[in-house]
Write an enzyme that holds these catalytic residues in place. Structure first.
Site, PDB file in Angstrom:
ATOM      1  N   LEU A  48       0.860  -1.178   0.000  1.00  0.00           N
ATOM      2  CA  LEU A  48       0.000   0.000   0.000  1.00  0.00           C
ATOM      3  C   LEU A  48       0.899   1.232   0.000  1.00  0.00           C
ATOM      4  CD1 LEU A  48      -3.013  -0.301   2.507  1.00  0.00           C
ATOM      5  CD2 LEU A  48      -3.107   0.034   0.043  1.00  0.00           C
ATOM      6  N   ASP A  49       0.636   2.187  -0.883  1.00  0.00           N
ATOM      7  CA  ASP A  49       1.415   3.422  -0.909  1.00  0.00           C
ATOM      8  C   ASP A  49       1.323   4.137   0.432  1.00  0.00           C
ATOM      9  OD1 ASP A  49       2.010   2.974  -3.579  1.00  0.00           O
ATOM     10  OD2 ASP A  49       0.310   4.146  -4.302  1.00  0.00           O
ATOM     11  N   PRO A  50       2.355   4.922   0.787  1.00  0.00           N
ATOM     12  CA  PRO A  50       2.294   5.667   2.055  1.00  0.00           C
ATOM     13  C   PRO A  50       1.061   6.566   2.173  1.00  0.00           C
ATOM     14  CG  PRO A  50       4.524   5.689   1.206  1.00  0.00           C
ATOM     15  CD  PRO A  50       3.674   5.035   0.147  1.00  0.00           C
TER      16      PRO A  50
END
Length: 309
Positions: A48-50
């Site tokens: 998951l992207d930040p």
């Protein structure tokens, strides 16, 4: 000859379904969970992207052997697209690369959605983990390079417009492995002639784990206040899901203790009788509810490929 090093940490196994907060990387989250649980091994099933929040399944111990089965599962994302800007990262983190004063009508948004349903060709973002000539695309992008990333086949099972306003729209998508939601936002904006980027992104489902299994990171961190280590670890372990739940999409075989011992020694077991299961390339075997092995059923035998415990 020196003795092999004993692994640090507890030989604990199971899945933790983390509700990852925004501005916290997936690798950072895995490290934090591994440290909290004092686990020997840990890994996640899908980055998951930040800037994204939501479900990040984290495998501890032997559960890491089941990560590929979760990686292949369907996922559901809730996301917001802001119109008027295309950005280098296709989300809020990047710089604006294209702008427009145009804004799409709700009818126009709904009209393009069928083009993004089913099996489609999708070009991943410039800032992605895709490898180009052996290097990650995001590393090349950070160095200022623009690279040609070939389109990939992905599957969109369901795509819904939840709400639309003048400057943004809310969507929900159910998709298969390898789908980039940021690419959807970019391509929506181009098709609608207004440009767009992701301004909010949340993953609410990763098969086979439901949303109600998610545990907020803050709730786990709060348990650090428990001074007694055994008591603290027991409280953390209560959040773990059995390793075998990751395999619920595979055929299941219940076996005896004697058969379990054979499988754990790497030997096949014979499956006899009219109720013997049909051949399948992958199935999992349990004894008294405990996961023993993943293997193939062929020629009247269960042949182990991965053994647990």
């Amino acid at each position: 000859m020196s003795k092999p090093r004993k692994p640090k940490g507890r030989p604990i196994s199971g899945w933790l379904i983390l509700d990852k907060p925004v501005d916290f990387g997936s690798t950072e989250a895995v490290s934090k969970i591994k440290w909290l649980f004092k686990a020997q091994k840990a890994g996640h099933a899908g980055t998951l992207d930040p800037l994204a929040s939501g479900m990040l399944p984290i495998a501890l111990g032997d559960a890491t052997k089941t990560v590929p089965y979760v990686m292949d599962g369907r996922k559901i994302y809730e996301f917001t697209v802001s119109w008027g800007e295309e950005r280098s990262t296709d989300d809020l983190e990047g710089q604006a690369t294209q702008t427009s004063e145009n804004r799409p009508a709700e009818e126009a948004i709904r009209a393009i959605l069928p083009n993004y349903t089913g099996v489609i060709q999708q070009i991943p973002p410039q800032f992605s983990a895709i490898k180009i000539a052996g290097e990650r695309a995001y590393d090349l992008a950070r160095e200022g390079e623009t690279v040609e990333i070939p389109a990939r086949e992905v599957e969109i099972h369901r795509l819904t417009l939840v709400k639309a306003e003048q400057d943004r729209a809310w969507f929900e998508v159910e998709c298969g492995k390898g789908t980039y939601v940021r690419s959807l936002a970019r391509d929506f904006g181009r098709d609608l002639g207004c440009y767009g980027h992701i301004s909010e992104l949340r993953r609410s489902y990763v098969a086979p784990f439901d949303e109600d299994k998610m545990v907020p990171l803050a709730e786990l961190v709060a348990l650090e206040s428990i001074e007694d280590m055994d008591e603290r670890l027991a409280a953390l372990d209560a959040f773990l899901i059995d390793t075998g739940e990751a395999l619920s999409a595979l055929p299941h075989l219940a076996i005896s203790d004697d058969q379990a011992r054979r499988l754990r020694s790497g030997n096949p077991i014979i499956l006899r009788g009219r109720d013997a299961p049909l051949p399948v390339p992958e199935a999992y075997a349990t004894a008294k509810g405990e996961l023993i092995a993943i293997g193939a059923i062929e020629e009247g035998e269960f042949r182990p490929k991965r053994v647990f415990g």
